[in-house]
Motif scaffolding. Sequence first.
Motif, PDB file in Angstrom:
ATOM      1  N   CYS A 461       1.415  -2.307  -9.015  1.00  8.96           N
ATOM      2  CA  CYS A 461       0.888  -3.062 -10.152  1.00  8.96           C
ATOM      3  C   CYS A 461      -0.246  -4.006  -9.776  1.00  8.96           C
ATOM      4  O   CYS A 461      -1.025  -4.405 -10.640  1.00  8.96           O
ATOM      5  N   PHE A 462      -0.401  -4.356  -8.490  1.00 11.53           N
ATOM      6  CA  PHE A 462      -1.500  -5.238  -8.101  1.00 11.53           C
ATOM      7  C   PHE A 462      -2.800  -4.480  -7.790  1.00 11.53           C
ATOM      8  O   PHE A 462      -3.787  -5.095  -7.370  1.00 11.53           O
ATOM      9  N   GLN A 463      -2.781  -3.156  -8.005  1.00 12.27           N
ATOM     10  CA  GLN A 463      -4.027  -2.373  -7.968  1.00 12.27           C
ATOM     11  C   GLN A 463      -4.837  -2.582  -6.678  1.00 12.27           C
ATOM     12  O   GLN A 463      -6.058  -2.691  -6.709  1.00 12.27           O
ATOM     13  N   ARG A 464      -4.163  -2.671  -5.548  1.00  8.92           N
ATOM     14  CA  ARG A 464      -4.785  -2.889  -4.227  1.00  8.92           C
ATOM     15  C   ARG A 464      -5.517  -4.230  -4.129  1.00  8.92           C
ATOM     16  O   ARG A 464      -6.345  -4.439  -3.240  1.00  8.92           O
ATOM     17  N   LEU A 465      -5.163  -5.160  -4.969  1.00 10.28           N
ATOM     18  CA  LEU A 465      -5.802  -6.474  -4.921  1.00 10.28           C
ATOM     19  C   LEU A 465      -5.614  -7.176  -3.573  1.00 10.28           C
ATOM     20  O   LEU A 465      -6.553  -7.805  -3.065  1.00 10.28           O
ATOM     21  N   PRO A 466      -4.422  -7.082  -2.933  1.00 13.05           N
ATOM     22  CA  PRO A 466      -4.275  -7.733  -1.627  1.00 13.05           C
ATOM     23  C   PRO A 466      -5.193  -7.141  -0.557  1.00 13.05           C
ATOM     24  O   PRO A 466      -5.419  -7.768   0.473  1.00 13.05           O
ATOM     25  N   TYR A 467      -5.710  -5.941  -0.818  1.00 11.43           N
ATOM     26  CA  TYR A 467      -6.555  -5.251   0.156  1.00 11.43           C
ATOM     27  C   TYR A 467      -8.033  -5.253  -0.250  1.00 11.43           C
ATOM     28  O   TYR A 467      -8.854  -4.574   0.370  1.00 11.43           O
ATOM     29  N   MET A 468      -8.379  -6.011  -1.270  1.00 17.11           N
ATOM     30  CA  MET A 468      -9.735  -5.945  -1.797  1.00 17.11           C
ATOM     31  C   MET A 468     -10.772  -6.477  -0.813  1.00 17.11           C
ATOM     32  O   MET A 468     -11.860  -5.903  -0.673  1.00 17.11           O
ATOM     33  N   ILE A 469     -10.473  -7.560  -0.111  1.00 12.43           N
ATOM     34  CA  ILE A 469     -11.412  -8.074   0.886  1.00 12.43           C
ATOM     35  C   ILE A 469     -11.615  -7.018   1.980  1.00 12.43           C
ATOM     36  O   ILE A 469     -12.758  -6.720   2.365  1.00 12.43           O
ATOM     37  N   ARG A 470     -10.541  -6.449   2.457  1.00 12.90           N
ATOM     38  CA  ARG A 470     -10.629  -5.386   3.463  1.00 12.90           C
ATOM     39  C   ARG A 470     -11.502  -4.230   2.960  1.00 12.90           C
ATOM     40  O   ARG A 470     -12.397  -3.760   3.669  1.00 12.90           O
ATOM     41  N   ASP A 471     -11.233  -3.756   1.756  1.00  8.04           N
ATOM     42  CA  ASP A 471     -11.951  -2.601   1.227  1.00  8.04           C
ATOM     43  C   ASP A 471     -13.445  -2.880   1.097  1.00  8.04           C
ATOM     44  O   ASP A 471     -14.280  -2.006   1.388  1.00  8.04           O
ATOM     45  N   SER A 492      -3.617  -6.143 -15.807  1.00  6.43           N
ATOM     46  CA  SER A 492      -2.778  -6.755 -16.839  1.00  6.43           C
ATOM     47  C   SER A 492      -1.749  -5.760 -17.356  1.00  6.43           C
ATOM     48  O   SER A 492      -0.580  -6.106 -17.571  1.00  6.43           O
ATOM     49  N   LYS A 493      -2.180  -4.509 -17.497  1.00  3.99           N
ATOM     50  CA  LYS A 493      -1.292  -3.474 -18.023  1.00  3.99           C
ATOM     51  C   LYS A 493      -0.148  -3.180 -17.062  1.00  3.99           C
ATOM     52  O   LYS A 493       1.020  -3.115 -17.467  1.00  3.99           O
ATOM     53  N   THR A 494      -0.478  -3.006 -15.795  1.00  6.19           N
ATOM     54  CA  THR A 494       0.572  -2.679 -14.828  1.00  6.19           C
ATOM     55  C   THR A 494       1.468  -3.872 -14.531  1.00  6.19           C
ATOM     56  O   THR A 494       2.643  -3.701 -14.214  1.00  6.19           O
ATOM     57  N   MET A 495       0.913  -5.077 -14.606  1.00  2.00           N
ATOM     58  CA  MET A 495       1.748  -6.270 -14.427  1.00  2.00           C
ATOM     59  C   MET A 495       2.834  -6.300 -15.489  1.00  2.00           C
ATOM     60  O   MET A 495       4.004  -6.549 -15.196  1.00  2.00           O
ATOM     61  N   ASP A 496       2.454  -6.040 -16.743  1.00  2.00           N
ATOM     62  CA  ASP A 496       3.419  -6.046 -17.839  1.00  2.00           C
ATOM     63  C   ASP A 496       4.413  -4.899 -17.713  1.00  2.00           C
ATOM     64  O   ASP A 496       5.619  -5.078 -17.897  1.00  2.00           O
ATOM     65  N   LYS A 497       3.901  -3.718 -17.368  1.00  2.07           N
ATOM     66  CA  LYS A 497       4.733  -2.519 -17.354  1.00  2.07           C
ATOM     67  C   LYS A 497       5.675  -2.470 -16.164  1.00  2.07           C
ATOM     68  O   LYS A 497       6.809  -2.009 -16.272  1.00  2.07           O
ATOM     69  N   VAL A 498       5.207  -2.931 -14.996  1.00  2.00           N
ATOM     70  CA  VAL A 498       5.982  -2.784 -13.761  1.00  2.00           C
ATOM     71  C   VAL A 498       6.658  -4.081 -13.337  1.00  2.00           C
ATOM     72  O   VAL A 498       7.891  -4.174 -13.267  1.00  2.00           O
ATOM     73  N   LEU A 499       5.838  -5.085 -13.054  1.00  2.80           N
ATOM     74  CA  LEU A 499       6.373  -6.309 -12.458  1.00  2.80           C
ATOM     75  C   LEU A 499       7.257  -7.087 -13.415  1.00  2.80           C
ATOM     76  O   LEU A 499       8.375  -7.490 -13.064  1.00  2.80           O
ATOM     77  N   ASN A 500       6.776  -7.318 -14.627  1.00  2.00           N
ATOM     78  CA  ASN A 500       7.546  -8.117 -15.579  1.00  2.00           C
ATOM     79  C   ASN A 500       8.870  -7.451 -15.931  1.00  2.00           C
ATOM     80  O   ASN A 500       9.897  -8.116 -16.112  1.00  2.00           O
ATOM     81  N   LYS A 501       8.848  -6.125 -15.983  1.00  2.00           N
ATOM     82  CA  LYS A 501      10.074  -5.399 -16.283  1.00  2.00           C
ATOM     83  C   LYS A 501      11.064  -5.503 -15.126  1.00  2.00           C
ATOM     84  O   LYS A 501      12.264  -5.739 -15.330  1.00  2.00           O
TER      85      LYS A 501
END
Length: 506
Positions: A461-471, A492-501
Amino acid sequence: MKNRLMSVLLAALMLSSSFAMFACGESNVNTETQTANTTASTPTAGDTADVIDESKLTDYERRQLIPDNLPAVNYDGAEFRVMTRETFAGWQYSTEIWVEELNGDACNDAVFNRNVAIEERFGVKISATEDTDAQNKIKTFVTAGTPDYHLVSYFDYQTYIPVTAGVLMNWLEAPRVDLNQPWHNKLANDGATINGILYSICSDLSITSMTYTHAIFANTEMLADFGYLANDVYGFIKEGSWTIDKLIEMTNSMYIDKNGNGRADTEDTYGFGYQITNPGDVWLTAFGEKVSTYTEENGVEITFMSDKTVSILEKLLDWHYNTSGFTKLSTQYDEEKYFLDEKLIMAPMRFATAYNTLRTMDAVYTMLPFPKWDENQEGYYTNADDKFSVFGLPLTSAPEIEFVSTIFEAMAAESYKKVFPAYYDQALKGKYSSDATTAEMVEMIMAGRAFDFSFQFGESCFQRLPYMIRDHLVDNDPNLASAYKKLEKPLSKTMDKVLNKAYNLD
């Protein structure tokens, strides 16, 4: 000077109250005998607490005084079954849980003796099975309703797989697990507890959460060749001026054309370098930034994007691509071999490197914290390679949760009490010298570890955000703001669908 820093690191880690063990070394003393003798002569808190002066006790003795508060129970030969990851990058994950026999290796023997003590105390049999796909196999046996394994370990960054499959229990509901005890990694567990739910726990069984911690390794002899004594660098660190600008200033012109061919290549020596994968994930943490934060009021919030994040990438790109003293390597963990071969003066590597690749290194080296962003930053921070192990409780363990949580807690506690002390006492004491300042550096690095929860869902759900600097470093791409903007809607979509659930945040 061979293996000098191996002892330095362990001597420093011995000072910490939450460390388990690092790598293995041969021992000339039987750890079973030594552990038994030491334990027998160690006072216990119950009968002598009023006369014990803990300041006069050894680290080993202080650890023995901490009760695990587990009940006196016998499980009549029940098997405690754990599934672990397969061996990866030289680390055999199953040895966190089980080893076959005593073999004279300090780490191996400490794990063996820990298990013998627990098996005899609780009337159990401990076993471990490696699997190439442990994070997915949980769903298979949970769906089938068969309690094949009581516990499963997997890479931290793979947490999202069993969580989104809905096959894990909440560790906060495990009755015998006391997260306030020193054998549980508070730094990791607090950050991964969302809305009162902790799916993946990190304890002193998770040895890789320590051995995979990143630091800056520096060849002190080569630094001196460029006018920087080790004490100079230690001075920068202690006075708070060890910043990214200072590191760039030092390494900018550190280049030696070793083969004399007039061009930079893999035969030359550089001031700093690495293969831009896991070490590239450290910079955001090192500079005091987080990908996400959690509060009870607002839930999980994305805190990645800011003017500072853009500035961080710009500075790193300029250093990585426009200075002669920096080199980008081609294969993961190449920096270990290049540092060993003295082609790198400084490199970001895991502590485990000191005990595998660098064990044959004759040159003197030290370990330093990652630099600050600027002198206003409060401390020095780092993180661990996201492949350190964490443990999940399959739903099929629920009917046996008292048994499972009792044995897990006992293993974590005995790792804290016996595994690390046995390694230090048997493999290091009296065999090597120590460097007090380097030990202080290691202590500083460990105190500054940060475990960003977003890595557990970075590929989901974080869409590779933790790896964005690396990428962006890999691609030499400064367009961070526009790339993030494209991510906002799917994020926003995956946060709601995956993490919040998963964490009942709806």
